[in-house]
Design a protein around this motif. Structure first.
Motif, PDB file in Angstrom:
ATOM      1  N   VAL A  49       0.276 -51.335 -39.731  1.00 27.83           N
ATOM      2  CA  VAL A  49       0.489 -49.916 -39.469  1.00 27.83           C
ATOM      3  C   VAL A  49       1.943 -49.569 -39.746  1.00 27.83           C
ATOM      4  CG1 VAL A  49       0.359 -48.086 -37.742  1.00 27.83           C
ATOM      5  CG2 VAL A  49      -1.254 -50.006 -37.660  1.00 27.83           C
ATOM      6  N   LYS A  50       2.124 -48.685 -40.699  1.00 27.69           N
ATOM      7  CA  LYS A  50       3.493 -48.288 -41.030  1.00 27.69           C
ATOM      8  C   LYS A  50       3.824 -46.995 -40.306  1.00 27.69           C
ATOM      9  CE  LYS A  50       6.567 -47.744 -44.858  1.00 27.69           C
ATOM     10  NZ  LYS A  50       6.881 -48.369 -46.108  1.00 27.69           N
ATOM     11  N   ILE A  51       4.818 -47.068 -39.439  1.00 30.98           N
ATOM     12  CA  ILE A  51       5.234 -45.880 -38.697  1.00 30.98           C
ATOM     13  C   ILE A  51       6.375 -45.239 -39.469  1.00 30.98           C
ATOM     14  CG2 ILE A  51       6.143 -45.024 -36.489  1.00 30.98           C
ATOM     15  CD1 ILE A  51       3.397 -46.318 -36.193  1.00 30.98           C
ATOM     16  N   GLY A  53      12.136 -48.968 -46.095  1.00 31.86           N
ATOM     17  CA  GLY A  53      13.042 -47.835 -46.124  1.00 31.86           C
ATOM     18  C   GLY A  53      12.491 -46.635 -45.355  1.00 31.86           C
ATOM     19  N   TYR A  54      11.177 -46.499 -45.312  1.00 32.70           N
ATOM     20  CA  TYR A  54      10.587 -45.330 -44.663  1.00 32.70           C
ATOM     21  C   TYR A  54      10.164 -45.572 -43.226  1.00 32.70           C
ATOM     22  CZ  TYR A  54      10.548 -42.773 -49.009  1.00 32.70           C
ATOM     23  OH  TYR A  54      10.932 -42.124 -50.149  1.00 32.70           O
ATOM     24  N   GLY A  55      10.239 -46.809 -42.789  1.00 34.01           N
ATOM     25  CA  GLY A  55       9.874 -47.064 -41.399  1.00 34.01           C
ATOM     26  C   GLY A  55       9.454 -48.508 -41.164  1.00 34.01           C
ATOM     27  N   PRO A 114       9.940 -57.420 -54.667  1.00 38.05           N
ATOM     28  CA  PRO A 114       9.307 -58.543 -53.958  1.00 38.05           C
ATOM     29  C   PRO A 114       8.999 -58.237 -52.497  1.00 38.05           C
ATOM     30  CG  PRO A 114      11.101 -59.330 -55.322  1.00 38.05           C
ATOM     31  CD  PRO A 114      11.162 -57.828 -55.379  1.00 38.05           C
ATOM     32  N   HIS A 115       9.789 -57.365 -51.889  1.00 44.50           N
ATOM     33  CA  HIS A 115       9.628 -57.015 -50.491  1.00 44.50           C
ATOM     34  C   HIS A 115       8.281 -56.344 -50.193  1.00 44.50           C
ATOM     35  CE1 HIS A 115      11.431 -56.124 -46.628  1.00 44.50           C
ATOM     36  NE2 HIS A 115      11.072 -54.858 -46.728  1.00 44.50           N
ATOM     37  N   ASN A 116       7.746 -55.608 -51.152  1.00 49.55           N
ATOM     38  CA  ASN A 116       6.476 -54.946 -50.842  1.00 49.55           C
ATOM     39  C   ASN A 116       5.300 -55.410 -51.708  1.00 49.55           C
ATOM     40  OD1 ASN A 116       6.921 -53.560 -53.174  1.00 49.55           O
ATOM     41  ND2 ASN A 116       7.555 -51.662 -52.180  1.00 49.55           N
TER      42      ASN A 116
HETATM   43  N1  ATP Z   1      -0.349 -54.675 -45.334  1.00 48.80           N
HETATM   44  C1  ATP Z   1       0.567 -55.510 -44.867  1.00 48.80           C
HETATM   45  N2  ATP Z   1       0.208 -56.699 -44.342  1.00 48.80           N
HETATM   46  C2  ATP Z   1       1.149 -57.560 -43.871  1.00 48.80           C
HETATM   47  N3  ATP Z   1       2.478 -57.312 -43.865  1.00 48.80           N
HETATM   48  C3  ATP Z   1       2.888 -56.130 -44.368  1.00 48.80           C
HETATM   49  C4  ATP Z   1       1.970 -55.168 -44.898  1.00 48.80           C
HETATM   50  N4  ATP Z   1       2.667 -54.100 -45.334  1.00 48.80           N
HETATM   51  C5  ATP Z   1       3.954 -54.370 -45.100  1.00 48.80           C
HETATM   52  N5  ATP Z   1       4.106 -55.583 -44.508  1.00 48.80           N
HETATM   53  C6  ATP Z   1       5.384 -56.218 -44.099  1.00 48.80           C
HETATM   54  O1  ATP Z   1       6.338 -55.192 -43.845  1.00 48.80           O
HETATM   55  C7  ATP Z   1       7.437 -55.278 -44.760  1.00 48.80           C
HETATM   56  C8  ATP Z   1       7.892 -53.886 -45.133  1.00 48.80           C
HETATM   57  O2  ATP Z   1       6.865 -53.252 -45.874  1.00 48.80           O
HETATM   58  P1  ATP Z   1       7.075 -51.835 -46.512  1.00 48.80           P
HETATM   59  O3  ATP Z   1       5.847 -51.467 -47.280  1.00 48.80           O
HETATM   60  O4  ATP Z   1       7.515 -50.909 -45.458  1.00 48.80           O
HETATM   61  O5  ATP Z   1       8.310 -52.141 -47.469  1.00 48.80           O
HETATM   62  P2  ATP Z   1       9.110 -51.162 -48.414  1.00 48.80           P
HETATM   63  O6  ATP Z   1       8.347 -50.907 -49.682  1.00 48.80           O
HETATM   64  O7  ATP Z   1      10.471 -51.722 -48.505  1.00 48.80           O
HETATM   65  O8  ATP Z   1       9.139 -49.819 -47.598  1.00 48.80           O
HETATM   66  P3  ATP Z   1       9.411 -48.368 -48.152  1.00 48.80           P
HETATM   67  O9  ATP Z   1       8.262 -47.976 -49.074  1.00 48.80           O
HETATM   68  O10 ATP Z   1       9.392 -47.661 -46.856  1.00 48.80           O
HETATM   69  O11 ATP Z   1      10.735 -48.401 -48.834  1.00 48.80           O
HETATM   70  C9  ATP Z   1       6.939 -56.126 -45.924  1.00 48.80           C
HETATM   71  O12 ATP Z   1       8.003 -56.829 -46.548  1.00 48.80           O
HETATM   72  C10 ATP Z   1       5.948 -57.078 -45.237  1.00 48.80           C
HETATM   73  O13 ATP Z   1       6.640 -58.162 -44.669  1.00 48.80           O
END
Ligand code: ATP
Length: 293
Positions: A62-64, A45-47, A162-164
């Motif tokens: 790396v989360k942009i 959601g944030y990038g 499950p996504h994170n």
């Molecule tokens: N440290 C990591 N190593 C490998 N893959 C990762 C990692 N962090 C994130 N990902 C991949 O990127 C996807 C998105 O991760 P992200 O943390 O941005 O999800 P989110 O919690 O939905 O985001 P947000 O907090 O922005 O709402 C994950 O589902 C995974 O496939």
């Protein structure tokens, strides 16, 4: 150096917190280690999240973060609390970037990706074993217990899903915490798409917690797929009862994370069945019914 006057506060804050902060990097460095954002690992959601390699050879994610209009103080406040956390189930934050309007977070790389793809594999029809789901549930609960009461600043995650959740090879879960927003994911894990046989005609109108509650209350066969033995049956039952506690509409009835850990680790016999979830399919209102899968 950051240029604008408003960023002076950020600089002062970072200086004050230097001793506990993860490394700060320039945007050019971020571009460099991600090979100009060549490999995208996922989207949140944030990038977007990209694969990168630090100069010392370590692989990172790396989360942009999406372009921010704020002056970045929220970001660094989050960052400072994250940097003070250390727990086996919490993903280490290795670095960050505040450079002009660019914001990025650098985490350890988790090669298995997120839990989402393991819960149910559409192509093969395989689903995650119950003992692994149980391990994941306990890991998540322990991590949250730590965030709620074990570290210096109390941190509410608000975004467990499950996504994170990023399982390691042994299926011990890790998760990042650049989050502001604790929802419970147990029911989703237990309900895991197509993991249940719902023997009703209109599955689209079944509210899963209500359906499973009926089974638990009557001490019936849970009808969950993939349960191979007594031990798994017990783990599944335990996770269901705990998750039914966690989704109680009255917050005062919901257990603390320490209690959740205690319930997950204790015996099933000692567990009390919570009140029936408030949302109920017996009213059969489509807007109140959650679709299964
Ligand atoms: N440290 C990591 N190593 C490998 N893959 C990762 C990692 N962090 C994130 N990902 C991949 O990127 C996807 C998105 O991760 P992200 O943390 O941005 O999800 P989110 O919690 O939905 O985001 P947000 O907090 O922005 O709402 C994950 O589902 C995974 O496939």
């Amino acid at each position: 150096m950051l240029r604008t006057g408003e960023n002076k506060n950020i600089e002062v804050f970072l200086k004050d917190h230097e001793f506990l902060a993860p490394k700060r990097y320039r945007y050019s460095y971020i571009k460099n280690i991600t090979n100009s954002f060549r490999v995208k690992l996922g989207k949140g959601g944030y990038g977007d999240v990209y694969k990168g390699k630090l100069l010392d050879g370590r692989h990172v994610a790396v989360k942009i973060l999406k372009k921010s209009k704020s002056n970045g103080e929220d970001f660094i406040n989050e960052d400072a609390s994250i940097s003070r956390t250390s727990h086996v189930n919490i993903l280490s934050l290795l670095g960050f970037c505040i450079d002009g309007r660019h914001r990025a977070l650098i985490y350890e790389f988790m090669p298995n990706g997120s839990l989402e793809k393991f819960i149910f594999q559409e192509k093969t029809g395989r689903r995650l074993e119950w003992k692994k789901l149980y391990r994941i549930a306990i890991g998540i609960a322990r991590g949250l217990e730590y965030l709620h009461c074990g570290c210096n600043t109390r941190i509410l995650h608000f975004d467990i899903k499950p996504h994170n959740i990023l399982p390691d090879d042994e299926f011990f879960p890790r998760y990042p915490i650049p989050a502001w927003r604790d929802r419970v994911m147990d029911t989703k894990m237990v309900g895991g798409r197509k993991s249940v046989n719902v023997d009703v005609d209109r599955t689209s109108e079944v509210y899963f917690p209500d359906w499973i509650y009926g089974r638990v209350e009557l001490d019936e066969e849970l009808g969950l797929e993939g349960v191979r033995d007594e031990d798994e049956q017990e783990k599944a039952r335990k996770m269901i009862i705990v998750s039914l506690w966690c989704i109680q509409t009255d917050p005062s009835t919901r257990p603390s994370m320490s209690r959740v850990v205690e319930m997950l680790e204790g015996s099933t016999e000692s567990l009390i069945i919570p009140p029936r979830p408030f949302l109920s399919s017996s009213s059969s209102s489509p807007s109140r019914a959650a679709k299964l899968g």
